[in-house]
Write a protein that holds these residues in place. Sequence first.
Motif, mmCIF file in Angstrom:
data_model
loop_
_atom_site.group_PDB
_atom_site.id
_atom_site.type_symbol
_atom_site.label_atom_id
_atom_site.label_comp_id
_atom_site.label_asym_id
_atom_site.label_seq_id
_atom_site.Cartn_x
_atom_site.Cartn_y
_atom_site.Cartn_z
ATOM 1 N N SER A 55 0.814 -1.212 0.000
ATOM 2 C CA SER A 55 0.000 0.000 0.000
ATOM 3 C C SER A 55 0.844 1.256 0.000
ATOM 4 C CB SER A 55 -0.895 0.005 1.240
ATOM 5 O OG SER A 55 -0.091 0.089 2.391
ATOM 6 N N GLY A 56 2.142 1.098 0.121
ATOM 7 C CA GLY A 56 3.018 2.252 0.186
ATOM 8 C C GLY A 56 3.234 2.740 1.597
ATOM 9 N N GLN A 57 2.574 2.109 2.547
ATOM 10 C CA GLN A 57 2.703 2.539 3.929
ATOM 11 C C GLN A 57 3.785 1.707 4.602
ATOM 12 O OE1 GLN A 57 -0.865 2.095 6.179
ATOM 13 N NE2 GLN A 57 -0.262 3.581 7.692
ATOM 14 N N LYS A 58 4.769 2.374 5.132
ATOM 15 C CA LYS A 58 5.885 1.694 5.791
ATOM 16 C C LYS A 58 5.858 2.043 7.271
ATOM 17 C CE LYS A 58 7.832 0.398 1.821
ATOM 18 N NZ LYS A 58 6.808 -0.190 1.069
ATOM 19 N N LYS A 59 5.459 1.102 8.099
ATOM 20 C CA LYS A 59 5.420 1.323 9.536
ATOM 21 C C LYS A 59 6.193 0.217 10.225
ATOM 22 C CE LYS A 59 1.133 3.753 10.460
ATOM 23 N NZ LYS A 59 -0.102 3.716 11.219
ATOM 24 N N SER A 60 6.829 0.581 11.298
ATOM 25 C CA SER A 60 7.524 -0.420 12.090
ATOM 26 C C SER A 60 6.496 -1.241 12.856
ATOM 27 C CB SER A 60 8.483 0.249 13.064
ATOM 28 O OG SER A 60 7.759 0.975 14.032
ATOM 29 N N SER A 61 6.912 -2.400 13.332
ATOM 30 C CA SER A 61 5.978 -3.253 14.064
ATOM 31 C C SER A 61 5.542 -2.592 15.367
ATOM 32 C CB SER A 61 6.600 -4.615 14.339
ATOM 33 O OG SER A 61 7.767 -4.473 15.103
ATOM 34 N N THR A 62 6.429 -1.810 15.985
ATOM 35 C CA THR A 62 6.027 -1.119 17.223
ATOM 36 C C THR A 62 4.994 -0.034 16.929
ATOM 37 O OG1 THR A 62 7.930 0.349 17.038
ATOM 38 C CG2 THR A 62 8.184 -1.561 18.459
ATOM 39 N N ALA A 63 5.154 0.663 15.813
ATOM 40 C CA ALA A 63 4.179 1.697 15.444
ATOM 41 C C ALA A 63 2.820 1.062 15.146
ATOM 42 C CB ALA A 63 4.663 2.482 14.231
ATOM 43 N N LYS A 64 2.838 -0.094 14.488
ATOM 44 C CA LYS A 64 1.583 -0.795 14.201
ATOM 45 C C LYS A 64 0.908 -1.236 15.497
ATOM 46 C CE LYS A 64 3.005 -2.635 9.739
ATOM 47 N NZ LYS A 64 3.326 -3.855 8.994
ATOM 48 N N THR A 65 1.701 -1.736 16.431
ATOM 49 C CA THR A 65 1.158 -2.166 17.717
ATOM 50 C C THR A 65 0.541 -0.994 18.464
ATOM 51 O OG1 THR A 65 2.819 -3.913 17.848
ATOM 52 C CG2 THR A 65 1.728 -3.313 19.898
ATOM 53 N N GLN A 66 1.245 0.137 18.479
ATOM 54 C CA GLN A 66 0.720 1.326 19.155
ATOM 55 C C GLN A 66 -0.576 1.792 18.503
ATOM 56 O OE1 GLN A 66 4.012 4.014 18.901
ATOM 57 N NE2 GLN A 66 4.992 3.248 20.780
ATOM 58 N N ASP A 67 -0.641 1.778 17.177
ATOM 59 C CA ASP A 67 -1.856 2.188 16.471
ATOM 60 C C ASP A 67 -3.024 1.266 16.815
ATOM 61 O OD1 ASP A 67 -0.572 4.308 15.324
ATOM 62 O OD2 ASP A 67 -0.351 3.381 13.343
ATOM 63 N N ARG A 68 -2.755 -0.047 16.881
ATOM 64 C CA ARG A 68 -3.808 -0.993 17.234
ATOM 65 C C ARG A 68 -4.321 -0.736 18.650
ATOM 66 N NH1 ARG A 68 -0.829 -4.766 14.250
ATOM 67 N NH2 ARG A 68 0.306 -5.464 16.087
ATOM 68 N N GLN A 70 -4.216 2.120 20.351
ATOM 69 C CA GLN A 70 -4.976 3.370 20.365
ATOM 70 C C GLN A 70 -6.363 3.164 19.774
ATOM 71 O OE1 GLN A 70 -2.475 6.074 18.233
ATOM 72 N NE2 GLN A 70 -1.310 6.681 20.058
ATOM 73 N N SER A 71 -6.432 2.397 18.701
ATOM 74 C CA SER A 71 -7.711 2.119 18.058
ATOM 75 C C SER A 71 -8.631 1.362 19.008
ATOM 76 C CB SER A 71 -7.485 1.311 16.785
ATOM 77 O OG SER A 71 -8.706 0.990 16.186
ATOM 78 N N ALA A 72 -8.070 0.393 19.716
ATOM 79 C CA ALA A 72 -8.871 -0.371 20.681
ATOM 80 C C ALA A 72 -9.371 0.534 21.801
ATOM 81 C CB ALA A 72 -8.042 -1.518 21.249
ATOM 82 N N ARG A 73 -8.522 1.439 22.279
ATOM 83 C CA ARG A 73 -8.943 2.367 23.336
ATOM 84 C C ARG A 73 -10.077 3.269 22.853
ATOM 85 N NH1 ARG A 73 -3.214 3.489 24.032
ATOM 86 N NH2 ARG A 73 -2.425 1.971 25.490
ATOM 87 N N ARG A 74 -9.945 3.773 21.615
ATOM 88 C CA ARG A 74 -11.008 4.627 21.064
ATOM 89 C C ARG A 74 -12.311 3.851 20.935
ATOM 90 N NH1 ARG A 74 -6.895 6.331 17.591
ATOM 91 N NH2 ARG A 74 -7.770 5.056 15.926
ATOM 92 N N ALA A 75 -12.225 2.583 20.522
ATOM 93 C CA ALA A 75 -13.429 1.763 20.362
ATOM 94 C C ALA A 75 -14.128 1.569 21.699
ATOM 95 C CB ALA A 75 -13.068 0.416 19.751
ATOM 96 N N VAL A 76 -13.367 1.292 22.742
ATOM 97 C CA VAL A 76 -13.952 1.113 24.074
ATOM 98 C C VAL A 76 -14.583 2.416 24.550
ATOM 99 C CG1 VAL A 76 -13.398 0.682 26.499
ATOM 100 C CG2 VAL A 76 -12.464 -0.800 24.726
#
Length: 124
Positions: A55-68, A70-76
């Motif tokens: 997709s052209g998006q280059k993220k480190s595994s730690t950045a992906k984990t942090q995004d997940r 944050q997304s879970a916190r927003r969902a809750v």
Amino acid sequence: MPRGSKEKYTDKQKRKAEHIEDSYKEKGVSEDEAEARAWATVNKQSGGGERKGGSGQKKSSTAKTQDRQQSARRAVATKHGVPRSKSASLEEQTKAQLLEKARAKNIPGRSTMRKQELIEALQR
């Protein structure tokens, strides 16, 4: 006859189109129609000519984990009725959301108010 150049298609896509075209010809479909259907099938399955992967998006595994996380916190938070951002203004909310808030505050005449009137009543 299909339009456009087939130069950007991979060898695999070209072989697939040829195989599909042969299959249609065996079924009695005209040569032009068989070719058109074959390329349409290849386009539908693979999205067209040769493409670069990803997709052209280059993220480190730690950045992906942090995004997940944050997304879970927003969902809750959303599930518990907390607005997405603390600065979510009344103007950004729907009329139904404003009516719900007005109902909770027991504002009289809320059912006949327009959106702007609801905003003004809630700000008081």
